[in-house]
Motif scaffolding. Structure first.
Motif, mmCIF file in Angstrom:
data_model
loop_
_atom_site.group_PDB
_atom_site.id
_atom_site.type_symbol
_atom_site.label_atom_id
_atom_site.label_comp_id
_atom_site.label_asym_id
_atom_site.label_seq_id
_atom_site.Cartn_x
_atom_site.Cartn_y
_atom_site.Cartn_z
ATOM 1 N N GLU A 289 98.026 -100.476 7.543
ATOM 2 C CA GLU A 289 97.575 -101.870 7.543
ATOM 3 C C GLU A 289 96.112 -101.980 7.153
ATOM 4 O O GLU A 289 95.724 -102.852 6.385
ATOM 5 N N GLU A 290 95.305 -101.072 7.715
ATOM 6 C CA GLU A 290 93.872 -101.121 7.401
ATOM 7 C C GLU A 290 93.623 -100.949 5.917
ATOM 8 O O GLU A 290 92.799 -101.643 5.324
ATOM 9 N N VAL A 293 94.437 -104.042 4.253
ATOM 10 C CA VAL A 293 93.387 -105.046 4.411
ATOM 11 C C VAL A 293 92.239 -104.776 3.436
ATOM 12 O O VAL A 293 91.718 -105.696 2.796
ATOM 13 N N LEU A 294 91.861 -103.515 3.318
ATOM 14 C CA LEU A 294 90.782 -103.174 2.379
ATOM 15 C C LEU A 294 91.162 -103.603 0.965
ATOM 16 O O LEU A 294 90.360 -104.184 0.237
ATOM 17 N N LYS A 295 92.404 -103.299 0.590
ATOM 18 C CA LYS A 295 92.840 -103.688 -0.755
ATOM 19 C C LYS A 295 92.869 -105.202 -0.899
ATOM 20 O O LYS A 295 92.484 -105.741 -1.941
ATOM 21 N N ALA A 296 93.307 -105.880 0.147
ATOM 22 C CA ALA A 296 93.359 -107.336 0.095
ATOM 23 C C ALA A 296 91.959 -107.907 -0.136
ATOM 24 O O ALA A 296 91.785 -108.898 -0.835
ATOM 25 N N MET A 297 90.951 -107.254 0.431
ATOM 26 C CA MET A 297 89.568 -107.698 0.245
ATOM 27 C C MET A 297 89.073 -107.478 -1.170
ATOM 28 O O MET A 297 88.031 -108.011 -1.541
ATOM 29 N N GLY A 298 89.777 -106.605 -1.912
ATOM 30 C CA GLY A 298 89.349 -106.340 -3.272
ATOM 31 C C GLY A 298 88.977 -104.889 -3.542
ATOM 32 O O GLY A 298 88.486 -104.572 -4.615
ATOM 33 N N PHE A 299 89.203 -104.016 -2.560
ATOM 34 C CA PHE A 299 89.016 -102.590 -2.830
ATOM 35 C C PHE A 299 90.081 -102.184 -3.848
ATOM 36 O O PHE A 299 91.270 -102.423 -3.630
ATOM 37 N N ASN A 301 92.554 -99.794 -6.256
ATOM 38 C CA ASN A 301 93.387 -98.628 -5.961
ATOM 39 C C ASN A 301 92.596 -97.330 -6.106
ATOM 40 O O ASN A 301 92.697 -96.426 -5.291
ATOM 41 N N ILE A 378 99.957 -104.163 -1.135
ATOM 42 C CA ILE A 378 99.245 -104.911 -0.099
ATOM 43 C C ILE A 378 100.211 -105.715 0.763
ATOM 44 O O ILE A 378 100.190 -105.639 1.995
ATOM 45 N N ALA A 379 101.084 -106.484 0.100
ATOM 46 C CA ALA A 379 101.974 -107.382 0.835
ATOM 47 C C ALA A 379 102.846 -106.579 1.800
ATOM 48 O O ALA A 379 103.069 -106.999 2.937
ATOM 49 N N LEU A 382 100.694 -105.164 4.773
ATOM 50 C CA LEU A 382 100.314 -106.189 5.749
ATOM 51 C C LEU A 382 101.510 -106.683 6.566
ATOM 52 O O LEU A 382 101.365 -107.101 7.698
ATOM 53 N N ARG A 383 102.700 -106.604 5.995
ATOM 54 C CA ARG A 383 103.893 -107.071 6.714
ATOM 55 C C ARG A 383 104.242 -106.193 7.903
ATOM 56 O O ARG A 383 104.984 -106.594 8.777
ATOM 57 N N ASN A 385 102.600 -105.528 10.240
ATOM 58 C CA ASN A 385 102.085 -106.225 11.408
ATOM 59 C C ASN A 385 103.136 -107.061 12.106
ATOM 60 O O ASN A 385 103.223 -107.113 13.314
ATOM 61 N N ASN B 56 100.161 -115.205 -0.207
ATOM 62 C CA ASN B 56 99.884 -113.959 -0.932
ATOM 63 C C ASN B 56 99.772 -114.199 -2.436
ATOM 64 O O ASN B 56 98.943 -113.587 -3.117
ATOM 65 N N LEU B 61 97.458 -111.322 -3.892
ATOM 66 C CA LEU B 61 97.889 -110.091 -3.237
ATOM 67 C C LEU B 61 99.252 -109.660 -3.765
ATOM 68 O O LEU B 61 99.708 -108.552 -3.515
ATOM 69 N N ALA B 85 92.045 -107.080 -8.198
ATOM 70 C CA ALA B 85 91.223 -106.571 -7.096
ATOM 71 C C ALA B 85 89.808 -107.117 -7.213
ATOM 72 O O ALA B 85 89.220 -107.608 -6.245
ATOM 73 N N ARG B 88 89.820 -110.844 -6.424
ATOM 74 C CA ARG B 88 89.909 -111.114 -4.980
ATOM 75 C C ARG B 88 88.559 -110.921 -4.304
ATOM 76 O O ARG B 88 88.157 -111.709 -3.448
ATOM 77 N N SER B 89 87.888 -109.837 -4.697
ATOM 78 C CA SER B 89 86.626 -109.545 -4.012
ATOM 79 C C SER B 89 85.613 -110.659 -4.231
ATOM 80 O O SER B 89 84.749 -110.894 -3.397
ATOM 81 N N LEU B 94 90.108 -113.684 3.406
ATOM 82 C CA LEU B 94 91.395 -113.694 4.107
ATOM 83 C C LEU B 94 91.198 -113.602 5.614
ATOM 84 O O LEU B 94 90.387 -112.823 6.101
ATOM 85 N N LEU B 117 81.555 -104.009 -1.951
ATOM 86 C CA LEU B 117 82.039 -104.090 -3.331
ATOM 87 C C LEU B 117 81.058 -104.825 -4.240
ATOM 88 O O LEU B 117 81.297 -104.953 -5.430
#
Ligand SMILES: Nc1ncnc2c1ncn2[C@@H]1O[C@H](COP(=O)(O)OP(=O)(O)OP(=O)(O)O)[C@@H](O)[C@H]1O
Ligand SMILES: [Mg+2]
Lengths: 386, 232
Positions: A289-290, A293-299, A301, A378-379, A382-383, A385, B56, B61, B85, B88-89, B94, B117
């Protein structure tokens, strides 16, 4: 490196697991370092052996003696620069078998440092040796082992060579030699052949082997053949070979150290790879999940892949480099068995190999979890959770 | 990056189909949505109706099976993973139901994550983090780890993390779903303030009519489409 906190945090998550893994990696690299030092101890002579030197010994066996009179005859053979005889004295200090070290009478002290330039002795000490019949020169390591100083009188007994009068041999330390470079064995004890030959109860005129310096290393084989031809069909036939080959043959009597060590280390590293790989796999699985979350923020691959690999490398680096460091410190304190392995240190090239292994281990242990983390959707992450 | 008519989010004819083995789940069917800049939109609907799925898609996402997702004039459904990516950043903050803070990092470090980032220096990042924590009223908790914070405080750290990059769009998936009424109200007031005072565009998924009442508009998701009326 702004991502360091994140990488470091990954390791802090499960402190016990990280500590245990670090400990295994530490032990593996400590073992690696010490085994490398041991391998070096066995083979030190080979790599340091002079290419321009031959060893001339009895054809049948190293333990059979040769006449001292050969020295003059070898000296006359074309291509020979200088000759020196050695005899295995097997001296023991204070009648204590543990106080054993390599001790040898040499026939021509004046030539000693010419043939063996890897040993360094101050000029005045060499002069003292030439003037003192009972004089002995002692290697730095050996002198430090027993706390000997110039001027000390050292009594030695030899089970092979008893003295005529039955007492101990007495030597005056006139010089202490150093090695010209790291890895040079300075645990030897050399004294004069004339004093030895006159004093011994038996075996007069016999020596163990000859060290021969030749003029041109490229002609080593021809000179060796010429020496052996000179003494063919005599009661004392000789076998001449380059010094490196001689030392290697000697080491091989103990076994092929290199192969054994590589086998042990392969097993150790395979185990460590599993341990570190498992730690990383678990670490990534727990953090699905973490990472999501990082990827969701834009980190990206690639960045997530890098972070997991860095974490893996940090893990092996922390354990591995301290292990190598500990091995280096232990080796730097000197040989644990000075009479068996006088040369004992961890050469820099093995430290280099160790650092390479640390890195390789980190990358290999981390690559599968890192790829998993990279491919994580990501999806989906996160699911978990919900 | 606002489109001419003030529309920030434009979702047009979007289908989303999940495949689970041979089974196909058609979650969104020809869905249309326009969100003007500055709106505080609440999305409601039964469990499994596809609210998170829609969020999403808007947040980049995930990608739609069919249709257009355009944010600020950019077709994000056509972007590559790498482009998404980076997008999104820059544009999305979120907020999750279970906060999703990293337990090994303190509040300050958690809020700092999205800033890693950017090209900001450490000092600049720190300044931004301090500001964000101040907005959510948690400056005094900066060095606390998530497990030492209450649920409401954790969610406010989550909101600080979402707004620290000053994103175009704030997406919240049941932000009060795991909170008691009082903490939930605090979080909702905070979101409302972000919308009113800072002009943030917010889309919030919720089951709670009490929460949707704070929004400027509420839409209901049913049978893969959005309606103005609650599902009977
Ligand atoms: N990655 C996925 N793979 C397969 N099915 C999925 C996936 N994501 C969502 N679904 C399915 O799509 C449907 C909608 O899911 P979604 O999470 O969007 O619902 P929701 O409205 O957010 O529900 P809730 O209120 O419970 O959060 C569900 O039936 C879910 O099982
Ligand atoms: Mg949902």
């Amino acid at each position: 490196m702004k991502f360091f906190t994140l990488v470091w945090a990954g390791l802090k998550r499960k402190k016990l697991r990280t500590s245990l893994t670090l400990l295994s990696v530490f032990v593996a690299f400590l073992l690696f370092g010490l085994l490398c030092a041991i391998k070096e101890a066995f083979t030190a002579g080979v790599s340091l052996a002079g290419a321009d030197r031959l060893i001339v010994r009895h054809k049948v066996s190293l333990i059979m003696n040769l006449p001292e009179s050969y020295r003059a005859r070898i000296e006359k053979i074309p291509g020979v620069a200088a000759v020196l005889s050695f005899t295995w004295f097997n001296g023991v200090y204070q009648n204590e078998p543990r106080n054993f070290f390599g001790s040898f009478p040499v026939s021509d002290p004046a030539k000693f440092f010419q043939i063996y330039p890897e040993y360094l002795l101050p000029e005045d000490q060499l002069e003292a040796w030439l003037k003192t019949r009972t004089g002995a020169i002692v290697g730095r390591t050996l002198a430090e082992r027993f706390g000997w100083k110039i001027g000390d009188r050292i009594p030695l007994t030899s089970p092979i060579w008893p003295r005529k009068n039955g007492g101990a041999w007495e030597f005056d330390v006139v010089g202490i030699y150093d090695g010209a470079k790291k890895g040079t064995d300075t645990s030897g004890f050399y004294f004069r052949y004339d004093y030895f030959d006159e004093g011994r109860a038996r075996g007069e005129g016999l020596v163990g082997w000859y060290g021969v310096k030749i003029e041109d290393p490229d002609h080593a084989a021809e000179v060796a053949a010429a020496i052996d031809a000179e003494f063919a069909n005599s009661p004392y036939e000789t076998k001449s070979e380059p010094e490196g080959a001689f030392i290697q043959g000697f080491a091989q009597q103990i076994g092929d150290i290199g192969t054994i060590l590589i086998a042990i280390l392969s097993a150790v590293f395979f185990t460590i790879l599993l341990v570190a790989g498992n730690t990383m796999a678990q670490s990534v699985r727990e953090r699905t999940e973490e990472l999501g979350v990082l990827k969701a923020m834009g980190f990206s691959n690639g960045l997530v892949l890098t972070i997991v690999l860095l974490e893996s490398c940090l893990l092996t680096a922390l354990g591995g480099l301290t292990g190598l460091g500990a091995a280096w410190l232990i080796a730097a304190r000197g040989s644990p068995v000075p009479n068996m392995l006088p040369v004992f240190y961890l050469p820099l090239q093995y430290v280099g190999i160790g650092v390479g292994l640390v890195l390789a281990l980190g990358l290999v242990a981390g690559i599968v979890p890192a790829l998993q983390a990279m491919r994580l959707q990501i999806a989906v992450a996160l699911r978990r959770n919900a | 990056m606002t489109a001419n008519n003030g529309t920030l989010v434009r979702v047009q004819g979007v289908d989303k189909i999940f495949r689970r083995g041979s089974e196909e789940i058609h979650v969104l069917k020809g869905l249309n949505l326009e969100v003007p800049k500055g709106e505080f939109l609440a999305l409601m609907g039964p469990s499994g109706s596809g609210k998170s799925t829609l969020l999403n898609l808007i947040g980049g996402l995930d990608r739609p099976t069919r249709g257009v997702v355009e944010i600020g004039g950019e077709r994000i459904d056509q972007m590559s993973d790498r482009e998404l990516a980076a997008w999104r950043s820059r544009h999305v903050g979120l907020v999750f139901q279970f906060y999703n803070l990293l337990p090994v990092l303190n509040a300050h470090r958690n809020v700092e994550l999205p800033l890693l980032l950017t090209h900001l220096t450490k000092a600049e990042r720190s300044k931004h983090v301090d500001t964000a924590l101040k907005v959510v009223g948690l400056s005094h908790r900066a060095r606390h780890y998530p497990r030492t914070l209450s649920g409401g405080e954790q969610q406010r750290v989550g909101i600080a993390r979402a707004i620290v990059t000053d994103p175009t769009l704030l997406l919240c998936d049941e932000p009060t779903g795991d909170l008691d009424r009082k903490s939930g109200d605090e979080v909702l007031s905070l979101l409302q303030a972000l919308s009113r005072e800072h002009g943030k565009t917010i889309i919030m998924v919720t089951h709670d009519p009490h929460a949707s009442a704070r929004a400027t508009r509420t839409l209901h998701l049913d049978k893969g489409q959005l309606t103005d009326e609650p599902v009977k």
